[in-house]
Scaffold this motif. Structure first.
Motif, mmCIF file in Angstrom:
data_model
loop_
_atom_site.group_PDB
_atom_site.id
_atom_site.type_symbol
_atom_site.label_atom_id
_atom_site.label_comp_id
_atom_site.label_asym_id
_atom_site.label_seq_id
_atom_site.Cartn_x
_atom_site.Cartn_y
_atom_site.Cartn_z
ATOM 1 N N ARG A 158 17.683 42.497 34.002
ATOM 2 C CA ARG A 158 16.758 41.576 33.359
ATOM 3 C C ARG A 158 16.484 42.021 31.930
ATOM 4 N NH1 ARG A 158 12.266 39.942 38.025
ATOM 5 N NH2 ARG A 158 13.780 39.083 39.503
ATOM 6 N N ARG A 159 16.459 41.074 31.037
ATOM 7 C CA ARG A 159 16.263 41.388 29.623
ATOM 8 C C ARG A 159 14.803 41.702 29.331
ATOM 9 N NH1 ARG A 159 20.033 36.878 26.482
ATOM 10 N NH2 ARG A 159 22.036 37.550 27.397
ATOM 11 N N PRO A 160 14.571 42.502 28.274
ATOM 12 C CA PRO A 160 13.178 42.847 27.952
ATOM 13 C C PRO A 160 12.382 41.639 27.508
ATOM 14 C CG PRO A 160 14.664 43.590 26.219
ATOM 15 C CD PRO A 160 15.529 43.134 27.353
ATOM 16 N N ARG A 161 11.120 41.666 27.837
ATOM 17 C CA ARG A 161 10.217 40.612 27.403
ATOM 18 C C ARG A 161 9.848 40.815 25.942
ATOM 19 N NH1 ARG A 161 5.215 40.524 31.376
ATOM 20 N NH2 ARG A 161 4.537 39.169 29.686
ATOM 21 N N THR A 162 9.613 39.710 25.243
ATOM 22 C CA THR A 162 9.104 39.806 23.884
ATOM 23 C C THR A 162 7.625 40.126 23.964
ATOM 24 O OG1 THR A 162 10.699 38.198 23.085
ATOM 25 C CG2 THR A 162 8.778 38.617 21.699
ATOM 26 N N SER A 163 7.239 41.230 23.307
ATOM 27 C CA SER A 163 5.857 41.696 23.425
ATOM 28 C C SER A 163 5.088 41.439 22.147
ATOM 29 C CB SER A 163 5.828 43.197 23.741
ATOM 30 O OG SER A 163 4.506 43.676 23.723
ATOM 31 N N ALA A 200 8.304 45.943 32.636
ATOM 32 C CA ALA A 200 7.592 44.676 32.508
ATOM 33 C C ALA A 200 8.517 43.476 32.657
ATOM 34 C CB ALA A 200 6.884 44.618 31.156
ATOM 35 N N ALA A 201 9.841 43.689 32.513
ATOM 36 C CA ALA A 201 10.793 42.592 32.662
ATOM 37 C C ALA A 201 11.120 42.294 34.121
ATOM 38 C CB ALA A 201 12.078 42.922 31.905
ATOM 39 N N GLY A 202 10.721 43.190 35.044
ATOM 40 C CA GLY A 202 11.009 42.994 36.458
ATOM 41 C C GLY A 202 12.144 43.828 36.985
ATOM 42 N N ASN A 203 12.753 44.678 36.125
ATOM 43 C CA ASN A 203 13.734 45.648 36.621
ATOM 44 C C ASN A 203 12.982 46.749 37.360
ATOM 45 O OD1 ASN A 203 16.188 44.578 35.207
ATOM 46 N ND2 ASN A 203 14.929 45.057 33.418
ATOM 47 N N MET A 204 13.548 47.229 38.457
ATOM 48 C CA MET A 204 12.842 48.255 39.229
ATOM 49 C C MET A 204 13.768 48.925 40.217
ATOM 50 S SD MET A 204 10.677 45.766 41.789
ATOM 51 C CE MET A 204 10.248 44.664 40.424
ATOM 52 N N ARG A 205 13.400 50.127 40.618
ATOM 53 C CA ARG A 205 13.982 50.777 41.782
ATOM 54 C C ARG A 205 12.873 51.553 42.459
ATOM 55 N NH1 ARG A 205 16.031 55.168 44.338
ATOM 56 N NH2 ARG A 205 17.961 54.862 45.526
ATOM 57 N N LEU A 206 12.532 51.149 43.664
ATOM 58 C CA LEU A 206 11.502 51.806 44.461
ATOM 59 C C LEU A 206 12.099 52.099 45.824
ATOM 60 C CD1 LEU A 206 8.493 49.424 43.665
ATOM 61 C CD2 LEU A 206 9.000 51.616 42.580
ATOM 62 N N ALA A 207 11.965 53.329 46.272
ATOM 63 C CA ALA A 207 12.532 53.714 47.567
ATOM 64 C C ALA A 207 11.524 54.567 48.315
ATOM 65 C CB ALA A 207 13.842 54.481 47.366
ATOM 66 N N PRO A 244 16.723 49.957 30.428
ATOM 67 C CA PRO A 244 18.103 49.473 30.435
ATOM 68 C C PRO A 244 18.866 49.959 31.665
ATOM 69 C CG PRO A 244 17.510 50.416 28.298
ATOM 70 C CD PRO A 244 16.406 50.781 29.252
ATOM 71 N N ASP A 245 19.930 49.236 32.025
ATOM 72 C CA ASP A 245 20.715 49.599 33.207
ATOM 73 C C ASP A 245 21.274 51.014 33.102
ATOM 74 O OD1 ASP A 245 20.192 47.117 34.187
ATOM 75 O OD2 ASP A 245 22.220 46.316 33.953
ATOM 76 N N SER A 246 21.743 51.407 31.909
ATOM 77 C CA SER A 246 22.323 52.743 31.754
ATOM 78 C C SER A 246 21.279 53.827 31.992
ATOM 79 C CB SER A 246 22.917 52.902 30.344
ATOM 80 O OG SER A 246 21.911 52.715 29.349
ATOM 81 N N VAL A 247 20.040 53.559 31.591
ATOM 82 C CA VAL A 247 18.951 54.504 31.836
ATOM 83 C C VAL A 247 18.587 54.512 33.319
ATOM 84 C CG1 VAL A 247 16.527 55.007 31.338
ATOM 85 C CG2 VAL A 247 18.062 54.310 29.497
ATOM 86 N N ALA A 248 18.589 53.338 33.939
ATOM 87 C CA ALA A 248 18.282 53.245 35.369
ATOM 88 C C ALA A 248 19.254 54.082 36.196
ATOM 89 C CB ALA A 248 18.323 51.790 35.825
ATOM 90 N N GLU A 249 20.519 54.137 35.782
ATOM 91 C CA GLU A 249 21.509 54.934 36.511
ATOM 92 C C GLU A 249 21.134 56.418 36.483
ATOM 93 O OE1 GLU A 249 25.237 54.155 34.727
ATOM 94 O OE2 GLU A 249 25.379 52.085 35.434
ATOM 95 N N VAL A 250 20.723 56.912 35.325
ATOM 96 C CA VAL A 250 20.347 58.319 35.214
ATOM 97 C C VAL A 250 19.083 58.606 36.023
ATOM 98 C CG1 VAL A 250 19.607 60.141 33.631
ATOM 99 C CG2 VAL A 250 21.433 58.573 32.955
ATOM 100 N N LEU A 251 18.088 57.716 35.902
ATOM 101 C CA LEU A 251 16.843 57.911 36.640
ATOM 102 C C LEU A 251 17.099 57.919 38.141
ATOM 103 C CD1 LEU A 251 14.487 55.587 34.569
ATOM 104 C CD2 LEU A 251 14.550 58.085 34.518
ATOM 105 N N THR A 252 17.941 57.003 38.605
ATOM 106 C CA THR A 252 18.256 56.940 40.035
ATOM 107 C C THR A 252 18.948 58.214 40.497
ATOM 108 O OG1 THR A 252 18.433 54.519 39.966
ATOM 109 C CG2 THR A 252 19.527 55.650 41.794
ATOM 110 N N ALA A 253 19.882 58.712 39.671
ATOM 111 C CA ALA A 253 20.588 59.947 40.030
ATOM 112 C C ALA A 253 19.637 61.127 40.122
ATOM 113 C CB ALA A 253 21.682 60.234 38.998
ATOM 114 N N ARG A 254 18.536 61.076 39.361
ATOM 115 C CA ARG A 254 17.556 62.168 39.371
ATOM 116 C C ARG A 254 16.440 61.930 40.380
ATOM 117 N NH1 ARG A 254 15.022 63.841 34.127
ATOM 118 N NH2 ARG A 254 14.760 65.750 35.343
#
Length: 351
Positions: A127-132, A109-116, A92-102
């Motif tokens: 992007r919304r989660p895929r139905t698995s 699998a939905a295509g959300n990502m941050r790679l640097a 989720p976006d809120s989790v991505a913010e914390v991960l990025t800060a760390r």
């Protein structure tokens, strides 16, 4: 290295789903098995952008298959060989913010990502989660040691390592769980390599790794079961007196106020006390107003019993876990500082 939690899904399926999402933006993914410890699946991911034109990165990788929130993202332990790549079915976006800060790169699998890396940044969110339809399997590596009651036993062992050599009934008394549960958890910890037998009896092994896994399991399984009530004071000038009176009632201090006693870098904004119940007389005397949403004084249920323990602070593994489970990157950074200076935490990292 891949570490499957107890929500584990098929490892290869998750890797393939994330690899397809990364391939869509030109990133090639190659999983390569690496050295492993008994009972723990491990691998590295090798990421290459544009056929090597922009470089290649080897990531230590952690797979999370259960629900992710900010507190869990804060609790994830970072390896010394950073950067870490987290992959999951959905971030989720809120989790991505914390991960990025760390500084944790991530992809789902939905295509959300941050790679640097090497001057390159890929940042995709929303992007919304895929139905698995992936069938679920479970990680058997000491899984029951990280259930709610299991975390209570592991907490006792981390707080008082000499307990590992004591009779099961004594461990059950301190951790406040059934003797049969202690037998099961101790057997699983031994099978996973977290306990070993020697001339002096059972001792902890790889205790720093165990602390990392326990702090994350505490965040997910136990911490949310502990709140009794939260309060505000008319003036924080009386907090010191309240702390003294709560100690007389048998309370012990935890959280960031306790952490500031170990290392003063953090200025605490909340006070967390572990005790058996709400002391009604003190609530009235200090005119404490209940505010479970925004109160700065938190009362939590003490989940252990240590006869003769008169320490004003809870054991330092719990102080550490309170910080890493806070969802606050500032407190997470302070947790790493106290881990380097607190005698008990330093000892665990050496075991």
């Amino acid at each position: 290295m891949f570490i499957l939690d107890e929500h584990g899904v098929d490892l290869n399926t998750v890797i393939q789903d994330v690899a397809r999402a990364l391939l869509d933006v030109g990133v090639m993914v190659t999983p390569t098995p690496g050295p492993s410890e008994p009972g723990t699946p491990r691998a590295d991911l090798h990421l290459t952008l544009d056929a090597g034109a922009r470089g290649r990165v080897d990531y230590p990788t952690v797979l999370k298959t259960g629900p992710l929130d900010r507190r869990i993202a804060t609790a994830i332990a970072l390896p010394p060989d950073r950067p870490l790549l987290l992959i999951a079915p959905h971030v989720p976006d809120s989790v991505a913010e914390v991960l990025t800060a760390r500084g944790v790169d991530h992809a789902d699998a939905a295509g959300n990502m941050r790679l640097a890396w090497d001057g390159m940044l890929l940042d995709v969110r929303g992007r919304r989660p895929r139905t698995s339809t992936t069938p679920h399997s479970r990680d058997a590596t000491a899984a029951r040691a990280f259930t709610r009651t299991g975390t209570m036993i592991v907490f006792a062992l981390l707080s008082w390592p000499e307990l590992a050599a004591r009779p099961m009934r004594e461990i059950a008394t301190v951790s406040d769980v059934a003797v049969g549960t202690v037998h099961t958890v101790m057997r699983e910890l031994s099978a996973a390599g977290y306990l070993r037998d020697g001339a002096a009896g059972r001792t902890l092994n790889r205790a720093g790794e165990l602390l990392d896994r326990w702090a994350e399991a505490y965040t997910i399984k136990l911490a949310r079961k502990l709140p009794i009530a939260s309060f505000t004071l008319d003036t924080l000038d009386r907090l010191g007196d309240l702390e003294v009176d709560l100690k007389a009632e048998g309370a012990q201090l935890g959280g960031e106020r306790a952490a500031s006693r170990i290392d003063p870098h953090l200025y605490p904004t909340t006070a967390t006390f572990y005790l058996s119940g709400v002391p009604a007389s003190l609530v009235a005397r200090y005119k404490m107003r209940r505010d479970d949403d925004a109160g700065s004084i938190h009362l939590r249920r003490r989940f252990w019993r240590r006869p003769g323990d008169t320490s004003p602070l809870v054991p330092s593994p719990l102080i550490y876990a309170d910080l890493v489970s806070s969802g606050d990157p500032r407190q997470r950074e302070h947790a790493e500082r106290i881990r380097r200076v607190d005698d008990r935490l330093v000892e665990l990292d050496r075991l």
